[in-house]
Design an enzyme around this catalytic site. Sequence first.
Site, PDB file in Angstrom:
ATOM      1  N   HIS A 107       0.892  -1.179   0.078  1.00  0.00           N
ATOM      2  CA  HIS A 107      -0.098  -0.060   0.072  1.00  0.00           C
ATOM      3  C   HIS A 107       1.031   1.411   0.001  1.00  0.00           C
ATOM      4  O   HIS A 107       2.051   1.339   0.521  1.00  0.00           O
ATOM      5  CB  HIS A 107      -0.946   0.145   1.357  1.00  0.00           C
ATOM      6  N   ASP A 110       2.505   1.846   3.267  1.00  0.00           N
ATOM      7  CA  ASP A 110       3.149   1.087   4.024  1.00  0.00           C
ATOM      8  C   ASP A 110       4.844   1.741   3.668  1.00  0.00           C
ATOM      9  O   ASP A 110       5.664   1.455   4.681  1.00  0.00           O
ATOM     10  CB  ASP A 110       3.011  -0.517   3.222  1.00  0.00           C
ATOM     11  N   GLU A 238     -10.470  -6.773  -4.607  1.00  0.00           N
ATOM     12  CA  GLU A 238     -10.258  -7.996  -3.511  1.00  0.00           C
ATOM     13  C   GLU A 238     -11.627  -7.981  -3.107  1.00  0.00           C
ATOM     14  O   GLU A 238     -11.781  -7.118  -1.840  1.00  0.00           O
ATOM     15  CB  GLU A 238      -9.113  -7.637  -2.965  1.00  0.00           C
ATOM     16  N   ASP A 345      -0.454 -12.184   1.770  1.00  0.00           N
ATOM     17  CA  ASP A 345      -1.228 -11.193   2.762  1.00  0.00           C
ATOM     18  C   ASP A 345      -1.494 -12.084   4.065  1.00  0.00           C
ATOM     19  O   ASP A 345      -2.616 -12.032   4.389  1.00  0.00           O
ATOM     20  CB  ASP A 345      -2.654 -10.738   1.965  1.00  0.00           C
TER      21      ASP A 345
HETATM   22  C1  XLS Z   1      -7.531  -6.633   4.243  1.00  0.00           C
HETATM   23  C2  XLS Z   1      -7.072  -6.878   2.961  1.00  0.00           C
HETATM   24  C3  XLS Z   1      -5.750  -5.995   2.368  1.00  0.00           C
HETATM   25  C4  XLS Z   1      -5.603  -5.968   1.031  1.00  0.00           C
HETATM   26  C5  XLS Z   1      -4.757  -4.779   0.495  1.00  0.00           C
HETATM   27  O1  XLS Z   1      -8.228  -7.469   4.679  1.00  0.00           O
HETATM   28  O2  XLS Z   1      -6.750  -8.143   2.862  1.00  0.00           O
HETATM   29  O3  XLS Z   1      -4.845  -6.345   2.869  1.00  0.00           O
HETATM   30  O4  XLS Z   1      -5.189  -7.201   0.466  1.00  0.00           O
HETATM   31  O5  XLS Z   1      -5.408  -3.680   0.741  1.00  0.00           O
HETATM   32 NI    NI Z   2      -5.741  -9.121   1.048  1.00  0.00          NI
HETATM   33 NI    NI Z   3      -7.642  -9.490   4.291  1.00  0.00          NI
END
Ligand code: XLS
Ligand code: NI
Ligand code: NI
Length: 445
Positions: A107, A110, A238, A345
């Site tokens: 991100h 980050d 996502e 992740d």
């Molecule tokens: C949070 C998400 C985040 C995304 C990226 O639950 O998984 O980490 O992958 O913003």
């Molecule tokens: Ni994620």
């Molecule tokens: Ni997540």
Amino acid sequence: MVQVNNNTINYFESVNKILYEGKNSKNPLAFKYYNPEEVVGNKTMREQLRFSVAFWHTFTADGTDPFGAATMQRSWDKYDGMDLAKARVEAAFQLFEKLDVPFFAFHDRDIAPEGSSLKETNENLDIIVNMIKDYMKTSNVKLLWNTANMFTNPRFVHGAATSCNADVFAYAAAQVKKGLETAKVLGAENYVFWGGREGYETLLNTNLKLELDNLARFMHMAVDYAKEIGFEGQFLIEPKPKEPTTHQYDTDAATTISFLRQYGLDQYFKLNLEANHATLAGHTFEHELRIARVQGFLGSVDANQGDSLLGWDTDEFPTDLYATTLAMYEILQNGGLGSGGLNFDAKVRRGSFEQEDLVYAHVAGMDAFARGLKVAHKLLEDRVFENIIDERYGSFKEGIGLEIVEGRASFHTLEQHALRNPNITNKSGRQEQLKAILNQYILEV
Ligand code: XLS
Ligand code: NI
Ligand code: NI
């Protein structure tokens, strides 16, 4: 070794490059199953699995949870501000090399701290992005994707692109604009939208229609801007059903695909599916992958796992062989992930606070997926489930079934068929037998 803060520091001193030693190795800092050069199917494991390290969990997280303070003290934590940001990049590239991963993801917030204005924030970002760009010149690591953190800062209290406040919508747009420029500069393979706080807490204060329309408007503007600057990476959404909001708009694969189609965004987006988000949505991971795959939306994976006893997004490193096998079973049938990858992740547990745990965790996840890949490949090669499924639906290959599939049947012809065939016989679905076969493959391949 590279120098950042005018120091030459080996941030993972106790760790050498992780090598493949095979399944009999007792060395915790070696791969037992992940052998990057080994060919499985028509590609090497490195090409099939496309592993990625998530910057946020591995280099910025400190073990803070809603009940307790940080437990993790990293070797780069002696710095602060922009020096810390630089040290993290240095440590990151050292770990990428030791793990020999082909990708990473981050991100915006980050990698660089926010300044006192958007302008200053962007200047901070530019410094770190340029530094990353330099590192990438001499490293094999590529950027799988970047994204904008539009959930931590209090300005996003009511969301970003779905905020009730148009000033926040504008700020979010400025942030994603910068994110796309970053993606372009670093040659990102994808750009991710995860709907941080894009959802609602209560319908009593929510104009749901306007929020969804605005979310789509926002994404169209992102697509337009990417075209304008010549960013050719794949856009990904996502899905996640809840957390932090009570209801997230990108609830699951099916909901998100329907949103994309409704707003004419389907040609520009694929999905980045996360295992823990699938289970939060009340689905298995393989369900989400299958739904996306059969509709042509399987883009990338956030490789982690949840804990069924906890029920929130615990983001554990993936070690469940059933899940990794069934995930790879979908991914192989998808012909791979294209520009996507398997992004960890995932975070080490709060109690796993030593720096070496970061390495053990990645080794565990990479081995679990490598094993899953091999088992899934063998299952497909032997057509274990395919033959059974083919036979199970055999009635649609002839007679009335074929008429249905070819669009030649109507309620009239079907009624005649039903009247002529009073004795219907069904066959067993054999679920238990199939699970035993799956066990056999997992244990013996
Ligand atoms: C949070 C998400 C985040 C995304 C990226 O639950 O998984 O980490 O992958 O913003
Ligand atoms: Ni994620
Ligand atoms: Ni997540």
